[in-house]
Design a protein around this motif. Sequence first.
Motif, PDB file in Angstrom:
ATOM      1  N   GLN A  75       0.818  -1.217   0.000  1.00 16.49           N
ATOM      2  CA  GLN A  75       0.000   0.000   0.000  1.00 16.49           C
ATOM      3  C   GLN A  75       0.854   1.271   0.000  1.00 16.49           C
ATOM      4  OE1 GLN A  75      -3.434  -0.285   2.755  1.00 16.49           O
ATOM      5  NE2 GLN A  75      -2.760  -2.387   3.147  1.00 16.49           N
ATOM      6  N   MET A  76       1.931   1.215  -0.756  1.00 21.48           N
ATOM      7  CA  MET A  76       2.752   2.409  -0.937  1.00 21.48           C
ATOM      8  C   MET A  76       2.005   3.371  -1.850  1.00 21.48           C
ATOM      9  SD  MET A  76       5.312   1.594   0.901  1.00 21.48           S
ATOM     10  CE  MET A  76       6.655   2.724   0.524  1.00 21.48           C
ATOM     11  N   PRO A  77       2.273   4.671  -1.737  1.00 19.21           N
ATOM     12  CA  PRO A  77       1.520   5.650  -2.542  1.00 19.21           C
ATOM     13  C   PRO A  77       1.769   5.490  -4.037  1.00 19.21           C
ATOM     14  CG  PRO A  77       3.367   6.695  -1.419  1.00 19.21           C
ATOM     15  CD  PRO A  77       3.248   5.323  -0.845  1.00 19.21           C
ATOM     16  N   GLU A  78       0.805   5.901  -4.819  1.00 21.29           N
ATOM     17  CA  GLU A  78       0.949   5.915  -6.276  1.00 21.29           C
ATOM     18  C   GLU A  78       2.156   6.773  -6.638  1.00 21.29           C
ATOM     19  OE1 GLU A  78      -0.093   4.417  -9.822  1.00 21.29           O
ATOM     20  OE2 GLU A  78      -1.396   4.151  -8.079  1.00 21.29           O
ATOM     21  N   GLY A  79       2.988   6.270  -7.545  1.00 20.78           N
ATOM     22  CA  GLY A  79       4.188   7.015  -7.930  1.00 20.78           C
ATOM     23  C   GLY A  79       5.353   6.831  -6.979  1.00 20.78           C
ATOM     24  N   TYR A  80       5.251   5.847  -6.083  1.00 20.33           N
ATOM     25  CA  TYR A  80       6.337   5.604  -5.112  1.00 20.33           C
ATOM     26  C   TYR A  80       7.677   5.383  -5.819  1.00 20.33           C
ATOM     27  CZ  TYR A  80       9.360   2.526  -2.358  1.00 20.33           C
ATOM     28  OH  TYR A  80      10.444   1.939  -1.774  1.00 20.33           O
ATOM     29  N   LEU A  81       7.694   4.513  -6.828  1.00 19.83           N
ATOM     30  CA  LEU A  81       8.948   4.225  -7.522  1.00 19.83           C
ATOM     31  C   LEU A  81       9.463   5.460  -8.264  1.00 19.83           C
ATOM     32  CD1 LEU A  81       8.116   0.688  -8.961  1.00 19.83           C
ATOM     33  CD2 LEU A  81       9.588   1.223  -7.020  1.00 19.83           C
ATOM     34  N   GLN A  82       8.555   6.211  -8.871  1.00 16.61           N
ATOM     35  CA  GLN A  82       8.955   7.397  -9.628  1.00 16.61           C
ATOM     36  C   GLN A  82       9.469   8.497  -8.702  1.00 16.61           C
ATOM     37  OE1 GLN A  82       6.194   5.642 -10.123  1.00 16.61           O
ATOM     38  NE2 GLN A  82       6.429   4.922 -12.229  1.00 16.61           N
ATOM     39  N   ASN A  83       8.928   8.577  -7.492  1.00 22.12           N
ATOM     40  CA  ASN A  83       9.265   9.669  -6.573  1.00 22.12           C
ATOM     41  C   ASN A  83      10.317   9.294  -5.530  1.00 22.12           C
ATOM     42  OD1 ASN A  83       7.343  11.368  -7.797  1.00 22.12           O
ATOM     43  ND2 ASN A  83       5.706  10.529  -6.518  1.00 22.12           N
ATOM     44  N   PHE A  84      10.768   8.054  -5.564  1.00 19.30           N
ATOM     45  CA  PHE A  84      11.703   7.586  -4.529  1.00 19.30           C
ATOM     46  C   PHE A  84      12.933   8.479  -4.419  1.00 19.30           C
ATOM     47  CE2 PHE A  84      15.399   5.163  -3.160  1.00 19.30           C
ATOM     48  CZ  PHE A  84      14.934   4.529  -2.013  1.00 19.30           C
ATOM     49  N   ARG A  85      13.553   8.803  -5.544  1.00 22.15           N
ATOM     50  CA  ARG A  85      14.795   9.599  -5.525  1.00 22.15           C
ATOM     51  C   ARG A  85      14.558  11.000  -4.974  1.00 22.15           C
ATOM     52  NH1 ARG A  85      16.036   8.597 -11.686  1.00 22.15           N
ATOM     53  NH2 ARG A  85      13.757   8.529 -11.611  1.00 22.15           N
ATOM     54  N   LYS A  86      13.414  11.585  -5.290  1.00 22.68           N
ATOM     55  CA  LYS A  86      13.097  12.914  -4.764  1.00 22.68           C
ATOM     56  C   LYS A  86      12.900  12.866  -3.251  1.00 22.68           C
ATOM     57  CE  LYS A  86      10.853  14.578  -8.997  1.00 22.68           C
ATOM     58  NZ  LYS A  86       9.556  15.016  -9.609  1.00 22.68           N
ATOM     59  N   GLU A  87      12.242  11.810  -2.773  1.00 25.78           N
ATOM     60  CA  GLU A  87      12.007  11.690  -1.333  1.00 25.78           C
ATOM     61  C   GLU A  87      13.318  11.520  -0.574  1.00 25.78           C
ATOM     62  OE1 GLU A  87       9.258  12.050   0.326  1.00 25.78           O
ATOM     63  OE2 GLU A  87       7.926  12.272  -1.397  1.00 25.78           O
ATOM     64  N   ILE A  88      14.248  10.784  -1.149  1.00 22.27           N
ATOM     65  CA  ILE A  88      15.564  10.628  -0.525  1.00 22.27           C
ATOM     66  C   ILE A  88      16.329  11.951  -0.563  1.00 22.27           C
ATOM     67  CG2 ILE A  88      17.838   9.530  -0.773  1.00 22.27           C
ATOM     68  CD1 ILE A  88      15.842   7.629   0.410  1.00 22.27           C
ATOM     69  N   ASP A  89      16.290  12.620  -1.702  1.00 22.00           N
ATOM     70  CA  ASP A  89      17.078  13.839  -1.891  1.00 22.00           C
ATOM     71  C   ASP A  89      16.639  14.981  -0.978  1.00 22.00           C
ATOM     72  OD1 ASP A  89      19.228  15.139  -3.314  1.00 22.00           O
ATOM     73  OD2 ASP A  89      17.697  16.359  -4.310  1.00 22.00           O
ATOM     74  N   ARG A  90      15.383  15.026  -0.586  1.00 19.57           N
ATOM     75  CA  ARG A  90      14.888  16.150   0.213  1.00 19.57           C
ATOM     76  C   ARG A  90      15.181  15.998   1.706  1.00 19.57           C
ATOM     77  NH1 ARG A  90      10.593  15.277   3.286  1.00 19.57           N
ATOM     78  NH2 ARG A  90       9.333  13.388   2.957  1.00 19.57           N
ATOM     79  N   LEU A  91      15.732  14.860   2.112  1.00 17.93           N
ATOM     80  CA  LEU A  91      15.992  14.626   3.531  1.00 17.93           C
ATOM     81  C   LEU A  91      17.066  15.567   4.085  1.00 17.93           C
ATOM     82  CD1 LEU A  91      15.975  10.721   3.549  1.00 17.93           C
ATOM     83  CD2 LEU A  91      14.228  12.221   4.530  1.00 17.93           C
ATOM     84  N   THR A  92      16.916  15.914   5.357  1.00 16.68           N
ATOM     85  CA  THR A  92      17.868  16.797   6.039  1.00 16.68           C
ATOM     86  C   THR A  92      18.490  16.069   7.229  1.00 16.68           C
ATOM     87  OG1 THR A  92      16.221  17.693   7.568  1.00 16.68           O
ATOM     88  CG2 THR A  92      16.437  18.783   5.408  1.00 16.68           C
ATOM     89  N   LEU A  93      19.514  16.674   7.797  1.00 20.03           N
ATOM     90  CA  LEU A  93      20.128  16.104   8.998  1.00 20.03           C
ATOM     91  C   LEU A  93      19.128  16.025  10.142  1.00 20.03           C
ATOM     92  CD1 LEU A  93      23.651  17.806   8.964  1.00 20.03           C
ATOM     93  CD2 LEU A  93      23.158  15.374   8.650  1.00 20.03           C
ATOM     94  N   ALA A  94      18.211  16.984  10.194  1.00 18.91           N
ATOM     95  CA  ALA A  94      17.190  16.971  11.246  1.00 18.91           C
ATOM     96  C   ALA A  94      16.316  15.722  11.142  1.00 18.91           C
ATOM     97  CB  ALA A  94      16.328  18.231  11.152  1.00 18.91           C
ATOM     98  N   ASP A  95      16.033  15.293   9.912  1.00 18.96           N
ATOM     99  CA  ASP A  95      15.240  14.074   9.714  1.00 18.96           C
ATOM    100  C   ASP A  95      15.983  12.853  10.250  1.00 18.96           C
ATOM    101  OD1 ASP A  95      13.091  15.366   8.339  1.00 18.96           O
ATOM    102  OD2 ASP A  95      14.322  15.399   6.519  1.00 18.96           O
TER     103      ASP A  95
END
Length: 467
Positions: free
Chosen positions: A408-428
């Motif tokens: 039940q991962m969101p639609e576009g999970y594979l397409q958006n994976f790299r963006k989700e990783i790239d936006r992470l910060t040290l605070a996360d």
Amino acid sequence: MKRIYLILFVFAISTLSAREMGEFVREIQFKPLEFEVPKITSTKQPSGVEVFSLKNAEFPIVYADIYVYHGKKHLGKRVVEITRLLEDSWELSGSAKFPKEKFLETLEFYGASFSVSIDYEKTVFSIAYLKSTEKEVLPVIQSFFVAPNLDESLMVTTKGKLSEEIKRRNDNPTALGSRKAKEALFRGTIAGTSMQLFSLESLKLTDLVQFQKEILNEPKRRFLVTGDFDLKSWESFFPNLVEESKQRESETITPSLLAENVKKEGKQIRLVTKDVNQTFISMIGVLPEHNHPDFYAIQVLNYIIGAGGFNSYYMREIRNNRGLAYSAGSNTEFQENYGTIQFFAMTKTESAKEVLSLMRELIQPKLIDSLTEEELVRAKNAIINQFVFQFEDDKRTLASEVRRRDHQMPEGYLQNFRKEIDRLTLADLKRVGKLYFQSDKLLVTIVGPKALESSFQGSVKVLNPED
């Protein structure tokens, strides 16, 4: 093939630290790998089977997987041994029309292959064949589903093989430690149950036939096909199965259930006694489900701490700098309803106490709070560049998409994976570190000689491998 070699070269270079690279290549810059995630669509047959396909006519070969959503979690009160016994006997028994060795021999004659695996969630039938032999091969395979031929003599032979496997399963300290850690973490569930000789011997052919019948009557199915296929050839392959109004019994594992098991074990070290020179150390804990928002940050922090190979803190500090371990690292596993994380090391017995102390130290909030932007960027780039290998073959691409839907991962999970990783910060990373990378919430299992008990000053629970 050349493209893959180039990607491997770029990935290997781009993930090295500046110190490891050396001055002569430090200034070399590589552009992020660019590729498009294949767009995958699914269709539904009149039979109710959902079909996922990716056409590739480069070679005249067809690869197909049939997912039947009935597995170990549906055992109820039955013993777990039934799944391995059925799995290992099933394909060798063939069908009524092609009994026993005639089934696989016929397929091999046409250059085809067939195998069965039963995992926790589902049963997978894997098939491969030459397109030119499709008319000959498909009827043989279909006979397996229409009239399987479980054979009692083969079941007896398989029992003997599995008995030997059980008797020898404690030979490898790493496998033994991981099994005992899993038994404790998943205590009270089918997932935490290991095979036992007495349960294996108690099984009868009727038990296997009943579980086989449940699998073959399960209406929830998915069909994954790649290569040079023609879907019309499969139109009559699947029967029309009706969804039963009464759902079959199945267990559900949640993070809270696993956390309660860790709590029950307490802070004692579980020492599994085995006379070995190389001691295995495991620290295992609980993570949230796959579709949890913290999934991405956990992956990056885990890469920095232990999953990044020689770039990780575990390999660098435990093995390289101190020479205390043959191997050290960590891994995560995410399922639909829960996740787990395991930190591990293999060391000399006399170094076990020091290594465990260092393993705990390297996940303390003090270290995680000290992570730098450079370490974050390096980890993100490595994970993003590795992501391309999810799509190195069409079969794996389809499996990734089906797993996304199953979890039940969101639609576009594979397409958006790299963006989700790239936006992470040290605070996360600091936030998830305080939530999930806590040594006092990890279950510690050590495989080593009983003499280690005195090294840990009374905080040890001694176990035999088969306790």
